[in-house]
Enzyme design. Sequence first.
Site, short mmCIF file in Angstrom:
data_model
loop_
_atom_site.label_atom_id
_atom_site.label_comp_id
_atom_site.label_asym_id
_atom_site.label_seq_id
_atom_site.Cartn_x
_atom_site.Cartn_y
_atom_site.Cartn_z
N TRP A 152 0.82 -1.21 0.00
CA TRP A 152 0.00 0.00 0.00
C TRP A 152 0.86 1.26 0.00
CZ3 TRP A 152 -1.76 -4.57 1.90
CH2 TRP A 152 -3.08 -4.93 1.59
N ASP A 158 -12.71 -12.39 3.98
CA ASP A 158 -11.85 -11.29 3.56
C ASP A 158 -10.42 -11.77 3.50
OD1 ASP A 158 -10.61 -8.90 3.05
OD2 ASP A 158 -11.61 -7.78 4.64
N TYR A 208 -34.92 -23.92 5.32
CA TYR A 208 -34.87 -24.88 6.42
C TYR A 208 -33.45 -25.05 6.92
CZ TYR A 208 -32.92 -28.62 3.52
OH TYR A 208 -32.10 -29.37 2.74
#
Length: 538
Positions: free
Chosen positions: A89, A206, A370
């Site tokens: 990043w 994630d 169900y």
Amino acid sequence: DAVYLDDEKERQEYVLNDVGIVFHGDINDIKLRSWSYGQFEESILDACLFLMDKAELELSGRGNPIKICRVASAVINSKDDNGVIAGSWDNTYAYGVAPSAWTGSVDILLEYYSSKQPVRYGQCWVFAGVFNTFLRCLGIPARLVTTYSSAHDNNANLQLDFILDDEGKVDTKLTKDSVWNYHCWNEAWMTRPDLPVGFGGWQVVDGTPQETSDGMYRCGPASVQAIKHGHVCFQFDAPFVYAEVNGDIVYLRREKNGTQVIENVDTTHVGKLIVTKEVGGDGMMEITEDYKFQEGSEEERLALETALMYGVKKQTTQDTTFQPQKDVDMEFQAQKAVLGSDFKVTIIFRNKSRNRYTATTYLSGNIVFYTGVAKNEFKKHSFTAKLEPSASSSYEVVIKSSEYLSDLLDQASFHFFVTARINETGKILALQKATVLEIPALRIKTQGATVAGKEMTVIVEFTNPLKQTLENVTLRLEGPGVLRTMKKEFRQIPANSTLIWEVKCIPVRPGFRKLIASLNCAALRHVYGELNVQIQKP
């Protein structure tokens, strides 16, 4: 099975579609791009199976979508296990491909499969894109989801602390929490037999490495339904995901002497918009309501307080230990009801104290498969209950057939959440209950002697309980040793009318036999009848 999705269009989208859309940008400027999942391309299946080997998932666990998602969310990222993609990043992508340059998952998976080394580089949508390929390739319905203004709450206290300096600017050294403009994760569709009924369906998984879970960088599967209602006690990582979509932003100012003063609290910023690609098209579908109640609503506050009760930390100025409301009990009862009729549910409060209380109460009724997977909320009802000292009070809510019939699933089962806040003490009472409607049965009877080799008559009867005409109804009747499977179709059975089907047959084998019948049509399924018969020797 555990990943069964009942809608054909959704199956086409969430399992078979090999391209998708990633929504990114910012809440005020939404951008979109296409992503190629390529789950049917050559060698992709092998690459996905290799991921399970890499994660050392035992063979017996490979039929369990919960385990598969849990280990895959760790192996998609390279942290702590040399997984598929290395995240970066910091805008420097030396010796690798910039995250924004990838156009799909195939290159990444094939490179990893051949080199066995993490592929550089990815950011959240890359992790999510590859994870989606993996899930769809294995036949687990999956979709890529984007949350705008997603909270990254380092200490999971539902509070994002932004620390301001003297001038009112954010002190980047001291501020550890962050809000992502957007964050992509995946939802995978599965039952959750490890949780109470009602928490199956879409689960958050994630693969982006944000925080460790049980010692590894992974996240999920966490039930979306549990996150919405604040029931974050249920595994895995629900408190973290709850904080991602629900945190409050708290602005603190540091005084010269080191004390921190709260300047401002923003409760509506985080998790403002949650979206995914629409089924069968490239448009955007908003799913914020799947994760949270209307911002500022009574239900939203109740869900938050339920989450706090279940141990999501939220800093308060004076940290008090949690004390439940011991002097009030709440109970929920549902009247036994036949499909097609109205029925009552009753919420009973017992106030064992000498105090007068009022309780803000919220009832949510969901139609569930169900398997415990919720389909949709068909009933919302809130009211204020008055609790007199040392007394019981009950409140009835009528559930009309018109509210549930149009959405009813074949097994006719409901799941109710009841949450009440005692306004005087701020304490929360919460409970949930599953209830199933009675589906009317078929009646079977025989006429005449039941002797092997002699003709006998079997009569099947059914009365339509609904306020509508049943159309294109199929009846089946079989009885091993008595008659081969017979099928009959009826165009219509008007409301409240009775159908009678007579079948002549010659039983072959004497002894104790069973006749079994079923009725099926679009509006009514799982209608059965059976009859034990003793076939005499001739």
